[in-house]
Design a protein around this motif. Structure first.
Motif, PDB file in Angstrom:
ATOM      1  N   LEU A  11      44.722  40.428  50.825  1.00 33.78           N
ATOM      2  CA  LEU A  11      44.195  41.749  50.507  1.00 33.78           C
ATOM      3  C   LEU A  11      43.946  42.494  51.802  1.00 33.78           C
ATOM      4  O   LEU A  11      43.238  41.995  52.690  1.00 33.78           O
ATOM      5  CB  LEU A  11      42.878  41.638  49.743  1.00 33.78           C
ATOM      6  N   ASP A  15      43.123  47.324  49.754  1.00 40.66           N
ATOM      7  CA  ASP A  15      43.256  46.567  48.503  1.00 40.66           C
ATOM      8  C   ASP A  15      41.887  46.098  48.013  1.00 40.66           C
ATOM      9  O   ASP A  15      41.559  46.217  46.828  1.00 40.66           O
ATOM     10  CB  ASP A  15      44.132  45.327  48.718  1.00 40.66           C
ATOM     11  N   MET A  19      39.762  47.161  44.592  1.00 35.27           N
ATOM     12  CA  MET A  19      39.306  46.154  43.640  1.00 35.27           C
ATOM     13  C   MET A  19      37.815  46.275  43.368  1.00 35.27           C
ATOM     14  O   MET A  19      37.356  46.107  42.239  1.00 35.27           O
ATOM     15  CB  MET A  19      39.631  44.759  44.187  1.00 35.27           C
ATOM     16  N   THR A  20      37.043  46.576  44.394  1.00 35.79           N
ATOM     17  CA  THR A  20      35.586  46.630  44.276  1.00 35.79           C
ATOM     18  C   THR A  20      35.046  48.044  44.040  1.00 35.79           C
ATOM     19  O   THR A  20      33.834  48.218  43.912  1.00 35.79           O
ATOM     20  CB  THR A  20      34.931  46.068  45.551  1.00 35.79           C
ATOM     21  N   GLU A  51      43.325  36.503  49.210  1.00 37.81           N
ATOM     22  CA  GLU A  51      42.870  37.018  47.915  1.00 37.81           C
ATOM     23  C   GLU A  51      42.027  36.002  47.158  1.00 37.81           C
ATOM     24  O   GLU A  51      40.956  36.348  46.620  1.00 37.81           O
ATOM     25  CB  GLU A  51      44.065  37.431  47.065  1.00 37.81           C
ATOM     26  N   VAL A  55      38.047  36.709  46.133  1.00 38.80           N
ATOM     27  CA  VAL A  55      37.618  36.809  44.742  1.00 38.80           C
ATOM     28  C   VAL A  55      36.651  35.677  44.393  1.00 38.80           C
ATOM     29  O   VAL A  55      35.640  35.889  43.707  1.00 38.80           O
ATOM     30  CB  VAL A  55      38.846  36.811  43.807  1.00 38.80           C
ATOM     31  N   GLN A 123      35.610  45.212  34.980  1.00 42.91           N
ATOM     32  CA  GLN A 123      35.894  45.327  36.411  1.00 42.91           C
ATOM     33  C   GLN A 123      36.774  44.170  36.869  1.00 42.91           C
ATOM     34  O   GLN A 123      36.857  43.136  36.192  1.00 42.91           O
ATOM     35  CB  GLN A 123      34.607  45.389  37.234  1.00 42.91           C
ATOM     36  N   ALA A 124      37.417  44.362  38.004  1.00 43.27           N
ATOM     37  CA  ALA A 124      38.338  43.348  38.523  1.00 43.27           C
ATOM     38  C   ALA A 124      37.614  42.198  39.210  1.00 43.27           C
ATOM     39  O   ALA A 124      38.208  41.148  39.450  1.00 43.27           O
ATOM     40  CB  ALA A 124      39.323  44.003  39.501  1.00 43.27           C
TER      41      ALA A 124
END
Length: 203
Positions: A11, A15, A19-20, A51, A55, A123-124
């Motif tokens: 990421l 990126d 995502m956030t 990534e 995460v 959410q991601a």
């Protein structure tokens, strides 16, 4: 499989920010303070994260604490559901995975909770556990969190104690050290540190 295909997915800061739902610079600053996953390396001066590691950081509680203002709605939801919740857009708390949470009450008192788990909706970014049907059914503004389609972060709490005096007045979420909270429980007094005091820039 070629050696190239075996490389981890990465990421960029853009990126990670997408995502956030944050600004790229914000993610860089949080990483420098240890408030999100450490980056793997720099590419042309910009941070890059693996990534999976980035995460997975959100799936674990960390040695952080947060203090949040306890308005009437927050106290009502705490009594009804045993949670504190905020939209992901709450830049001070929405990404936090703390072990302790302090709710600041008007007048200067603080209620202290252990964080049992964090769940996320729409959410991601994952929580520390999967989102339960019970959490999806929490009501806010006349509809369930699931139906709202807004991205939420939900902290499930267990009462740990109280602090009689908290200064200064807390008007928005702040990060603390867990040790700050444990000491405050022992002395019944908490002076909320600045972010630079609690989590200095490690660069």
């Amino acid at each position: 499989m070629s050696w190239f295909e075996e490389l981890p997915e990465v990421l960029t800061r853009s990126d990670f920010a997408a995502m956030t739902q944050r600004q790229p610079r914000s993610m860089e600053l949080m990483a420098a303070r240890g408030l999100v996953a450490d980056p793997a390396h720099r590419n042309r001066g910009r941070l890059v994260w693996e990534e999976d590691a980035a995460v997975d950081w959100f799936r674990t509680l960390h040695d952080h604490a947060v203090i949040v203002p306890a308005n009437a709605l927050a106290l009502e939801e705490l009594g009804t559901y045993g949670v504190y919740m905020c939209p992901l857009s709450s830049s001070h708390v929405g990404l936090a995975r703390p072990r302790s949470l302090v709710m600041y009450q008007p007048g200067g008192r603080g209620l202290v909770f252990d964080v049992v788990a964090v769940e996320t909706l729409h959410q991601a970014i994952p929580g520390t556990r999967g989102t339960t049907a019970k959490t999806r059914g929490i009501m806010r503004d006349g509809e369930t969190l699931d139906a709202s389609r807004r991205p939420w972060t939900v902290f499930h709490l267990s009462e740990a104690g109280s602090i009689e005096k908290v200064v200064p007045v807390v008007q928005q979420g702040r990060y603390l050290r867990v040790d700050d909270v444990q000491e405050a429980l022992a002395t019944s007094s908490l002076t909320v540190p600045t972010l630079d005091e609690a989590f200095p820039d490690r660069k």
